[in-house]
Design an enzyme around this catalytic site. Structure first.
Site, mmCIF file in Angstrom:
data_model
loop_
_atom_site.group_PDB
_atom_site.id
_atom_site.type_symbol
_atom_site.label_atom_id
_atom_site.label_comp_id
_atom_site.label_asym_id
_atom_site.label_seq_id
_atom_site.Cartn_x
_atom_site.Cartn_y
_atom_site.Cartn_z
ATOM 1 N N THR A 35 -0.855 17.193 8.071
ATOM 2 C CA THR A 35 -1.621 18.109 8.932
ATOM 3 C C THR A 35 -1.720 17.529 10.343
ATOM 4 O O THR A 35 -1.470 18.230 11.335
ATOM 5 C CB THR A 35 -3.026 18.354 8.342
ATOM 6 O OG1 THR A 35 -2.902 18.534 6.937
ATOM 7 C CG2 THR A 35 -3.671 19.577 8.967
ATOM 8 N N ASP A 87 -7.609 13.772 12.764
ATOM 9 C CA ASP A 87 -7.141 13.152 11.514
ATOM 10 C C ASP A 87 -7.304 14.135 10.354
ATOM 11 O O ASP A 87 -8.162 15.028 10.395
ATOM 12 C CB ASP A 87 -7.949 11.865 11.256
ATOM 13 C CG ASP A 87 -7.161 10.844 10.443
ATOM 14 O OD1 ASP A 87 -6.129 11.208 9.856
ATOM 15 O OD2 ASP A 87 -7.585 9.675 10.407
ATOM 16 N N GLY A 88 -6.515 13.939 9.330
ATOM 17 C CA GLY A 88 -6.585 14.773 8.136
ATOM 18 C C GLY A 88 -7.570 14.215 7.128
ATOM 19 O O GLY A 88 -8.252 13.233 7.379
ATOM 20 N N GLY A 107 -7.273 8.537 2.713
ATOM 21 C CA GLY A 107 -6.499 7.410 2.195
ATOM 22 C C GLY A 107 -5.356 7.818 1.287
ATOM 23 O O GLY A 107 -4.701 6.966 0.692
ATOM 24 N N GLY A 108 -5.109 9.162 1.221
ATOM 25 C CA GLY A 108 -3.960 9.614 0.436
ATOM 26 C C GLY A 108 -2.667 8.987 0.931
ATOM 27 O O GLY A 108 -1.719 8.789 0.166
ATOM 28 N N GLY A 109 -2.634 8.663 2.210
ATOM 29 C CA GLY A 109 -1.452 8.017 2.796
ATOM 30 C C GLY A 109 -1.633 6.519 2.960
ATOM 31 O O GLY A 109 -0.842 5.869 3.654
ATOM 32 N N GLU A 115 -7.359 4.158 9.999
ATOM 33 C CA GLU A 115 -7.903 5.467 10.386
ATOM 34 C C GLU A 115 -9.406 5.361 10.638
ATOM 35 O O GLU A 115 -9.931 5.951 11.589
ATOM 36 C CB GLU A 115 -7.645 6.499 9.279
ATOM 37 C CG GLU A 115 -6.183 6.888 9.156
ATOM 38 C CD GLU A 115 -5.896 7.768 7.952
ATOM 39 O OE1 GLU A 115 -5.026 8.617 8.057
ATOM 40 O OE2 GLU A 115 -6.537 7.598 6.901
ATOM 41 N N LYS A 133 -8.648 21.611 0.712
ATOM 42 C CA LYS A 133 -9.355 20.325 0.807
ATOM 43 C C LYS A 133 -10.876 20.478 0.746
ATOM 44 O O LYS A 133 -11.594 19.496 0.622
ATOM 45 C CB LYS A 133 -8.990 19.625 2.133
ATOM 46 C CG LYS A 133 -7.505 19.450 2.384
ATOM 47 C CD LYS A 133 -6.906 18.466 1.414
ATOM 48 C CE LYS A 133 -5.427 18.210 1.641
ATOM 49 N NZ LYS A 133 -5.082 17.610 2.898
HETATM 50 C C1 5RP Z 1 -3.860 9.250 5.101
HETATM 51 C C2 5RP Z 1 -4.905 10.306 5.037
HETATM 52 C C3 5RP Z 1 -4.451 11.703 5.323
HETATM 53 O O1 5RP Z 1 -5.083 12.144 6.477
HETATM 54 C C4 5RP Z 1 -4.804 12.573 4.143
HETATM 55 O O2 5RP Z 1 -4.140 12.064 2.990
HETATM 56 C C5 5RP Z 1 -4.410 14.039 4.362
HETATM 57 O O3 5RP Z 1 -3.024 14.172 4.451
HETATM 58 P P1 5RP Z 1 -2.320 15.599 4.585
HETATM 59 O O4 5RP Z 1 -2.706 16.157 5.913
HETATM 60 O O5 5RP Z 1 -0.845 15.285 4.465
HETATM 61 O O6 5RP Z 1 -2.796 16.461 3.449
HETATM 62 O O7 5RP Z 1 -6.064 10.084 4.795
HETATM 63 O O8 5RP Z 1 -4.390 7.998 4.730
#
Ligand code: 5RP
Length: 234
Positions: A35, A87-88, A107-109, A115, A133
């Site tokens: 995102t 940020d996402g 923290g998915g990434g 962050e 979300k």
């Molecule tokens: C990375 C994150 C991302 O912002 C979160 O995982 C959302 O990702 P996406 O926009 O691809 O759904 O926290 O650490």
């Protein structure tokens, strides 16, 4: 195109709307994920049209994308502060009557440690998400970045808090996920989280924890991309 958990069109609308908040001269925190990538690309287009900004990336990925689209980069220690961070999030509490309204799981990434301090350094922190979300209560696993040598003892302390930790794996051949800062990730399932603030405090106190993915009382607004527009939640 569909991406995990939501449509790419909704993510794009949210990201592009947040990028519109960036004005000439801004120092911008560049979050991580699909995102935020839309916001970074929109900022790149604005830079091509003459916008002068500097970006502080939150991960290797966001740094690479920012360089690709022509955003000048800087560091937190080279600036007085950030004007805006975009940020996402993996989950956002969307219930104005709840004490936890606006609390996030990130923290998915695996980028949440960087962050968190970049987002916290900004005068304004805007979260960009698609509707998948939004939730009444946080219930996804909480990513916890740990010093590699500490992962087993931290996992024991997580179990003491009634959590179920799983070491994040990059696949059979690749072993555990290693963050940009060389840490490991424990994805910790707590079920439905009654009090994110209290859990955040408890997690922060565990020796060996570098940072957890609960962001409580940090976001100023959440931009939710929908099928036909953007809803702003505060
Ligand atoms: C990375 C994150 C991302 O912002 C979160 O995982 C959302 O990702 P996406 O926009 O691809 O759904 O926290 O650490």
């Amino acid at each position: 195109m569909k991406t995990e958990g939501g449509s790419d069109a909704a993510k794009r609308r949210a990201g592009e709307r947040a990028a519109e908040e960036v004005a000439d001269g801004f120092v911008v925190g560049l979050g991580t994920g699909s995102t935020t990538a839309h916001a970074i690309r929109a900022l790149g287009r604005a830079v091509d049209d003459g916008l002068e900004i500097r970006g502080v990336p939150t991960s290797f990925q966001s740094r690479q994308l920012a360089l690709e689209v022509g955003i000048e980069l800087t560091d937190l220690d080279a600036v007085d502060g950030l004007d805006l961070a975009i940020d996402g999030a993996d989950q956002v509490v969307d219930d104005p009557d709840a004490a936890a309204h606006g609390a996030l799981i990130k923290g998915g990434g695996a980028a949440h440690a960087r962050e968190k301090f970049v987002d916290a350094a900004a005068d304004r922190f805007v979260v960009v998400v698609d509707p998948s979300k939004l939730t009444d209560r946080l219930e996804r696993s909480v990513p916890v970045a740990v010093l590699p040598d500490a992962h087993t003892v931290v996992a024991d302390r997580i179990r003491d808090l009634d959590g179920e930790p799983t070491l994040r794996d990059a696949g059979e051949k690749d072993g555990p996920v290693v963050t940009d800062s060389g840490n490991l990730i424990l994805d910790c399932a707590f079920g439905s989280i009654d009090d994110p603030d209290e859990l955040a405090t408890r997690l922060s106190r565990i020796p060996g924890v570098v940072e957890h993915g609960l962001f409580v009382d940090m976001a100023d607004a959440t931009y939710v991309g929908t099928d036909d527009g953007v809803a702003v939640r505060r």
